[in-house]
Design a protein around this motif. Structure first.
Motif, mmCIF file in Angstrom:
data_model
loop_
_atom_site.group_PDB
_atom_site.id
_atom_site.type_symbol
_atom_site.label_atom_id
_atom_site.label_comp_id
_atom_site.label_asym_id
_atom_site.label_seq_id
_atom_site.Cartn_x
_atom_site.Cartn_y
_atom_site.Cartn_z
ATOM 1 N N LYS A 1 -50.559 -24.810 23.628
ATOM 2 C CA LYS A 1 -50.025 -24.710 25.000
ATOM 3 C C LYS A 1 -48.666 -25.399 25.122
ATOM 4 O O LYS A 1 -47.716 -24.835 25.680
ATOM 5 C CB LYS A 1 -51.034 -25.342 25.986
ATOM 6 C CG LYS A 1 -52.389 -24.668 26.001
ATOM 7 C CD LYS A 1 -53.333 -25.323 26.982
ATOM 8 C CE LYS A 1 -53.640 -26.768 26.635
ATOM 9 N NZ LYS A 1 -54.317 -26.918 25.321
ATOM 10 N N THR A 2 -48.582 -26.622 24.631
ATOM 11 C CA THR A 2 -47.328 -27.371 24.748
ATOM 12 C C THR A 2 -46.210 -26.705 23.948
ATOM 13 O O THR A 2 -45.061 -26.618 24.406
ATOM 14 C CB THR A 2 -47.539 -28.820 24.275
ATOM 15 O OG1 THR A 2 -48.514 -29.448 25.128
ATOM 16 C CG2 THR A 2 -46.250 -29.620 24.321
ATOM 17 N N THR A 3 -46.552 -26.195 22.768
ATOM 18 C CA THR A 3 -45.560 -25.495 21.953
ATOM 19 C C THR A 3 -45.068 -24.237 22.660
ATOM 20 O O THR A 3 -43.866 -23.918 22.644
ATOM 21 C CB THR A 3 -46.159 -25.142 20.581
ATOM 22 O OG1 THR A 3 -46.588 -26.341 19.937
ATOM 23 C CG2 THR A 3 -45.148 -24.426 19.705
ATOM 24 N N LEU B 1 -50.967 -22.888 31.826
ATOM 25 C CA LEU B 1 -51.366 -22.684 30.438
ATOM 26 C C LEU B 1 -52.669 -23.433 30.188
ATOM 27 O O LEU B 1 -52.737 -24.659 30.358
ATOM 28 C CB LEU B 1 -50.277 -23.182 29.487
ATOM 29 C CG LEU B 1 -48.886 -22.552 29.650
ATOM 30 C CD1 LEU B 1 -47.924 -23.115 28.622
ATOM 31 C CD2 LEU B 1 -48.952 -21.038 29.539
ATOM 32 N N LEU B 2 -53.695 -22.684 29.779
ATOM 33 C CA LEU B 2 -55.026 -23.237 29.564
ATOM 34 C C LEU B 2 -55.467 -22.963 28.128
ATOM 35 O O LEU B 2 -55.016 -22.005 27.508
ATOM 36 C CB LEU B 2 -56.042 -22.611 30.522
ATOM 37 C CG LEU B 2 -55.713 -22.641 32.019
ATOM 38 C CD1 LEU B 2 -56.744 -21.825 32.786
ATOM 39 C CD2 LEU B 2 -55.678 -24.073 32.531
ATOM 40 N N GLY B 3 -56.387 -23.770 27.636
ATOM 41 C CA GLY B 3 -56.922 -23.514 26.298
ATOM 42 C C GLY B 3 -57.415 -24.781 25.652
ATOM 43 O O GLY B 3 -57.191 -25.896 26.130
ATOM 44 N N ILE C 1 -44.189 -23.313 35.122
ATOM 45 C CA ILE C 1 -45.203 -23.429 34.065
ATOM 46 C C ILE C 1 -45.898 -24.779 34.208
ATOM 47 O O ILE C 1 -45.227 -25.818 34.296
ATOM 48 C CB ILE C 1 -44.552 -23.350 32.664
ATOM 49 C CG1 ILE C 1 -43.707 -22.084 32.533
ATOM 50 C CG2 ILE C 1 -45.604 -23.429 31.571
ATOM 51 C CD1 ILE C 1 -42.750 -22.126 31.354
ATOM 52 N N ILE C 2 -47.218 -24.776 34.227
ATOM 53 C CA ILE C 2 -47.964 -26.036 34.199
ATOM 54 C C ILE C 2 -48.727 -26.083 32.876
ATOM 55 O O ILE C 2 -49.612 -25.268 32.614
ATOM 56 C CB ILE C 2 -48.944 -26.172 35.373
ATOM 57 C CG1 ILE C 2 -48.251 -25.902 36.707
ATOM 58 C CG2 ILE C 2 -49.552 -27.581 35.376
ATOM 59 C CD1 ILE C 2 -49.169 -25.996 37.912
ATOM 60 N N ASP C 3 -48.340 -27.021 32.034
ATOM 61 C CA ASP C 3 -48.977 -27.227 30.733
ATOM 62 C C ASP C 3 -50.111 -28.223 30.917
ATOM 63 O O ASP C 3 -49.887 -29.363 31.348
ATOM 64 C CB ASP C 3 -47.937 -27.752 29.744
ATOM 65 C CG ASP C 3 -48.536 -28.093 28.387
ATOM 66 O OD1 ASP C 3 -49.583 -27.526 28.042
ATOM 67 O OD2 ASP C 3 -47.939 -28.941 27.681
ATOM 68 N N CYS D 1 -50.295 -11.177 21.838
ATOM 69 C CA CYS D 1 -50.316 -11.946 20.594
ATOM 70 C C CYS D 1 -48.951 -12.587 20.398
ATOM 71 O O CYS D 1 -47.922 -12.044 20.835
ATOM 72 C CB CYS D 1 -50.677 -11.066 19.398
ATOM 73 S SG CYS D 1 -49.481 -9.757 19.044
ATOM 74 N N LEU D 2 -48.931 -13.724 19.731
ATOM 75 C CA LEU D 2 -47.646 -14.398 19.526
ATOM 76 C C LEU D 2 -47.771 -15.535 18.529
ATOM 77 O O LEU D 2 -48.879 -15.971 18.178
ATOM 78 C CB LEU D 2 -47.096 -14.941 20.853
ATOM 79 C CG LEU D 2 -47.992 -15.827 21.716
ATOM 80 C CD1 LEU D 2 -47.892 -17.281 21.304
ATOM 81 C CD2 LEU D 2 -47.606 -15.706 23.182
ATOM 82 N N SER D 3 -46.636 -15.986 18.095
ATOM 83 C CA SER D 3 -46.514 -17.247 17.370
ATOM 84 C C SER D 3 -45.564 -18.111 18.181
ATOM 85 O O SER D 3 -44.337 -17.928 18.127
ATOM 86 C CB SER D 3 -45.964 -17.037 15.956
ATOM 87 O OG SER D 3 -45.574 -18.284 15.407
ATOM 88 N N ALA D 4 -46.119 -19.026 18.973
ATOM 89 C CA ALA D 4 -45.267 -19.877 19.813
ATOM 90 C C ALA D 4 -44.384 -20.765 18.953
ATOM 91 O O ALA D 4 -43.220 -21.016 19.282
ATOM 92 C CB ALA D 4 -46.144 -20.725 20.727
#
Length: 702
Positions: A22-24, A14-16, A78-80, A256-259
């Motif tokens: 990302k953590t959420t 997870l990048l950004g 998953i790598i956060d 698209c999403l709402s984590a």
């Protein structure tokens, strides 16, 4: 623990940018799969991923954290990763072992400078990538503007897979363009209801679906023929085309999403299961000697270490990817770097700080073990009969520096040992004791990076330290020839000391001819450890100085070059000709000629139009276009010479040549000027003369 077939293991990173979620998202993915009973939040400091004390204090990720989830019989590792460029080493090491990058985009801001920088790393690693536009439930969300920015920045290969309905605070529906279905979520999120696409959306959805079909078809000749024949592709055919496109980096799906509200994460996880490549489908690993190693479960056991971490109460944790074969608890492997045998006493799969013991891991999987002796980041472990060393991670050079000192001198040795451990964990940190500056210099990626080291020293290792402005490693040289004579004479009863040295010094340039007005009887070229050269000539005629004393004169000259006559800095690019002198049959000795040589060199140097040189660095600053003026003004105030500008999407890349002396705390200044929206890189360029007014301030005459 369930054992997974290698084709059912997916590794994502997870990048950004900071606050992209990302953590959420990682927390929601683990919760959605039923591996945790409740979703933690960053605000409540109870997420599985951000569990370190410093992360709780800062409110964002500092370390890359490995988690895993099980979704419909697929294991997703998953790598956060942190969003701040100061911790880029965590991002790069994670990219090295991931098979798909998920780029999170904040729906309010679109593509940010951190996104651009991280994207460059995915290109360097040639890793498949997809986008997730997050926080479409935010009142200021603008999904289609974010998509436009993605496509403008990264090209038409970025293709819509979904789009939101009721964007903003009322968000509750996603139109899926692969399945041509609308997903409607309950207010609390979770499992959606599958509905037909509303009539008002059917035209737009059909147009976007056709674009997706064309993008899937163009990646494979067989699919293209089917598309021309049928006018469309079914869902399985589209998945096949999308996978081929992702592997070739010719398709970047956009979701698209709402984590935070758990809307859309499950659909994205299903796509990762069915379309995102596994390690066995990725190109082979490259070895250090340019061979290939396929991710084959039946192959010889090979493990690559991508991260090490020392936990206060647990000790050293080694994170790795199984690149070939199968490993099991109790197995002995050989470290290709050290030649030592390491035993895998325990194997774990990780979910943040939680460890789940396993008996074996297969090719493509990520895992961890404890208390390995000499194995560090970038090391390869292999079977005894199948030696191999994989290409290491290429970490970026540090960008800023500070001097560090223990508040209590008794902690000096302890400080050195602690910094060695921290460097072993994080190769983007460098610590070096500079004999030239007489300071312990700590290098890092930014102010936050250095402050993390300070926090660890004080809170983990119990060493109180101070950061001090580092001195500048100037150099000294000369611009013209000069001659000097020095007689050293000392009588104190019995044998005395006597030596007289006549020498000439000149500026040295590569390829220049030997002097013609002197008789050259010997020549020694010395490559100086600090850069540049010293060329030393023996031009003595008639034996006025015995040849056995010439090495002592050279030693005196070298000692003086290590403490330059003007600023105490190293001297470079000088040639010295010893052409006359005197000696005494009793009182002359090595120490006398060393002293005479040093003092003659010092006097000649001061009469040779001396010049102080300073280190210059090539600096590249990535900045939003609307903030260019402020950044350029600040660079010019730092004596920078702007060497070029390039447009990169909505950002400008400013290239400048900047003196090291003007870079102190630049990272902090840049963040302040741009509200954290800019980033920079710098690399040593050359030494160049300082301006005359600065030389006058720097030089002192004894």
């Amino acid at each position: 623990m369930k054992l997974y077939d290698d084709k059912y293991i997916k590794n994502i990173v997870l990048l950004g940018s900071v606050k992209s979620g990302k953590t959420t998202l990682a927390e929601t993915m683990v919760f959605e799969a039923g591996l945790s009973q409740r979703r933690g939040t960053v605000e409540d400091q109870n997420t599985i991923s951000d569990f370190h004390e410093i992360e709780h204090q800062r409110g964002n990720s500092v370390y890359a954290t490995l988690l895993h989830t099980d979704w419909r019989d697929y294991k997703i590792n998953i790598i956060d990763t942190p969003g701040l460029d100061d911790f880029v080493g965590e991002t790069i090491s994670s990219l090295r072992v991931a098979d798909t990058a998920v780029m999170l985009i904040n729906a309010q801001y679109g593509v940010e400078v951190g996104t651009e920088l991280t994207w460059n790393y995915t290109e360097n690693h040639r890793i498949p990538a997809m986008f997730a536009v997050n926080q479409v439930d935010h009142p200021k969300s603008d999904f289609f503007s974010a998509v436009e920015a993605i496509q403008e920045s990264f090209g038409p290969a970025a293709i819509l897979m979904q789009y939101p309905l009721n964007e903003g605070e009322g968000f509750d529906c996603i139109i899926d363009l692969l399945k041509m279905t609308m997903y409607k979520f309950p207010p609390e999120g979770g499992k959606p209801e599958k509905l037909a696409i509303p009539e008002a959306e059917q035209e737009q959805a059909a147009e976007l679906h056709n674009q997706l079909v064309e993008k899937a078809a163009e990646n494979d000749e067989e699919l293209m023929e089917l598309y021309f024949e049928k006018g469309s592709l079914d869902e399985d055919e589209m998945r096949k085309g999308l996978k081929i496109g992702m592997l070739n980096r010719e398709v970047f799906p956009i979701f698209c999403l709402s984590a935070k509200r758990n809307m859309g994460s499950g659909r994205m996880m299903g796509f990762i299961d069915n379309v995102a490549p596994s390690a066995t489908e990725m190109p082979p690993e490259q070895t250090a000697d340019d061979r290939e190693l396929s991710s084959d479960p039946a192959g010889p056991p090979v493990v690559f270490v991508f991260k090490t971490l020392v936990e206060q109460f647990l000790g050293k944790i080694t994170f790795f990817k199984v690149c070939s074969g199968e490993i099991s608890e109790g197995m002995d492997l050989v470290n290709s770097e050290t030649g030592e045998t390491e035993r895998l006493n325990q194997l774990f799969i990780m979910s943040g700080k939680n460890r789940q013991p396993v008996s074996k891991l297969v090719a493509g999987d990520l895992g961890a073990t404890l208390k390995m002796k000499g194995t560090k980041t970038n090391h390869t472990l292999h079977g005894k009969d199948s030696p191999v060393s994989l290409k290491p991670i290429d970490f970026p050079e540090p960008r800023i520096r500070t001097a560090v000192a223990a508040a209590d001198k008794k902690d000096d040795d302890k400080l050195g040992e602690a910094l060695r451990e921290i460097q072993a964990e994080d190769p983007t940190i460098k610590a070096e004791l500079s004999p030239e500056l007489r300071q312990l210099i700590l290098w890092g990626q930014g102010e936050l990076h250095l402050n993390l080291v300070k926090w660890r020293l004080e809170n983990i290792y119990g060493i109180k330290v101070e950061f001090i402005e580092p001195k500048i490693p100037y150099r000294e040289t000369i611009r013209k020839a000069a001659t000097a004579t020095y007689r050293h004479k000392k009588q104190s009863g019995g044998s005395g000391q006597f030596a007289e040295v006549h020498l000439r010094i000149e500026p040295y340039e590569e390829g220049m001819a030997d002097p013609t007005d002197l008789t050259v009887r010997g020549k020694e070229e010395i490559e100086l450890p600090w850069g540049g050269k010293l060329v030393f000539y023996n031009c003595i005629v008639g034996g006025v100085i015995d040849a056995k004393f010439l090495p002592s004169i050279l030693k005196g000259v070298m000692e003086k070059m290590q403490e330059g006559p003007m600023t105490g800095s190293y001297v470079r690019d000088v040639r010295v000709m010893v052409f006359d002198g005197k000696m005494h049959p009793v009182d002359s000795n090595d120490i006398s000629f060393k002293i005479a040589g040093a003092q003659a060199f010092k006097e000649a140097f001061r009469n040779a139009n001396p010049l102080v040189l300073e280190p210059l660095y090539d600096m590249e600053v990535m900045v939003p276009e609307d903030l260019m003026g402020d950044v350029m003004s600040d660079l010019q105030s730092r004596r920078s010479m702007i060497s070029g500008m390039e447009s990169q999407g909505r950002y400008q890349l400013i290239k400048a040549i900047t003196p090291l002396a003007e870079q102190h705390r630049y990272s902090t200044t840049l963040k302040s000027l741009t509200q954290g929206r800019a980033s920079f890189r710098c690399n040593f360029r050359e030494y160049a003369p300082v301006p005359q007014d600065i030389q006058q301030k720097l030089t002192t005459v004894e």
